[in-house]
Design an enzyme around this catalytic site. Structure first.
Site, short mmCIF file in Angstrom:
data_model
loop_
_atom_site.label_atom_id
_atom_site.label_comp_id
_atom_site.label_asym_id
_atom_site.label_seq_id
_atom_site.Cartn_x
_atom_site.Cartn_y
_atom_site.Cartn_z
N TYR A 1 0.83 -1.21 0.00
CA TYR A 1 0.00 0.00 0.00
C TYR A 1 0.87 1.26 0.00
O TYR A 1 0.67 2.17 -0.82
CB TYR A 1 -0.91 -0.02 1.23
N VAL B 1 -9.26 7.40 7.74
CA VAL B 1 -10.56 8.00 7.43
C VAL B 1 -11.65 6.97 7.72
O VAL B 1 -11.54 5.80 7.33
CB VAL B 1 -10.64 8.46 5.97
N THR C 1 -14.39 5.27 6.85
CA THR C 1 -15.16 4.91 5.67
C THR C 1 -15.74 3.50 5.85
O THR C 1 -15.32 2.76 6.74
CB THR C 1 -14.28 4.91 4.41
#
Length: 246
Positions: free
Chosen positions: A148, A181, A183
């Protein structure tokens, strides 16, 4: 109400949920005509949205599909590249298939989208490209995020290269680099852990402000970078991290 993106046409990828959905909604609320694309276009149609939004199914890793979509849409003013996937583990946990898949989804998808829409932006001598990166990149190393972080660092390099090559053509290209975040995909990863409540608190505690970011936090910056307010901003990796990298 002052609509900061009035008259602009925008394409937002990964618009089915989370950050992409918030960006598409805010762009439309600010006056843009929005193409909200996702692998599952009906994800965006599950609730009423403000303004002018058209949904489309698109695999952004498929260059031919992207070219066909570009022919359908025509010239745009703003491209928001939100597609991404989180891969967990160190380099020793990362197979060739894993690293190639990470680059295909996180980087090559942006290459396809920018390659498709940039020529007409250049011809019109104007456009803004906004790419989703992360503080887990060249900004800062985090454990167990090898693939990532590598791909998110590549996005910053891609962003700066496009910015340098096309600034004189009126094109701006910037990256948004958030910390954690809150989400739906983040919630899914948290729920897969042994102690979701404790994991949530650990993610929240990474930010000195004491919480994770929200999709709306990111959408607000995406509006600024997509609008003419940021006409002197290009090649930037903008940190939205609640103080995590201070």
């Amino acid at each position: 109400m002052n609509q900061r993106m009035a008259g602009k046409v925008a394409v937002v990828t990964a618009a089915g949920q989370g950050i992409g959905r918030a960006v598409a909604s805010e762009y439309a609320a600010q006056g843009a005509t929005v193409w909200a694309v996702d692998l599952k276009s009906n994800m965006f149609e599950s609730a009423p949205q403000p303004g002018s939004i058209s949904s489309a199914s698109l695999d952004v890793t498929d260059a031919s599909a992207v070219d066909a979509f570009r022919s359908r849409v025509g010239r745009i003013d703003v491209l928001f590249n939100g597609v991404g996937m989180v891969h967990t583990g160190s380099i020793l946990d990362c197979s060739q298939d894993t690293i190639e898949n990470a680059f295909r989804i996180n980087v090559i998808s942006m290459h396809h989208m920018i390659s498709a829409f940039l020529p007409e932006m250049v011809q019109a001598r104007g456009g803004s490209i906004v790419n989703m990166s992360s503080i887990q990149s060249s900004v800062r190393g985090f454990p167990d995020r090898y693939a990532y972080s590598t791909t998110k660092a590549a996005i910053i390099g891609l962003t700066k290269s496009v910015a340098a090559d096309f600034a004189a053509s009126g094109i701006r290209c910037n990256a948004i680099c958030p910390s954690a975040v809150d989400t739906p995909s983040m919630r899914e990863r948290i729920e897969d852990t042994d102690d979701p409540a404790a994991t949530y608190e650990r993610f929240a505690a990474r930010q000195p402000v004491g919480r994770m970011g929200t999709p709306r936090d990111i959408a607000s910056m995406a509006v600024y970078l997509g609008s003419d307010e940021s006409s002197f901003v290009t090649g930037s990796a903008v940190l939205i991290d609640g103080g995590a990298t201070n």
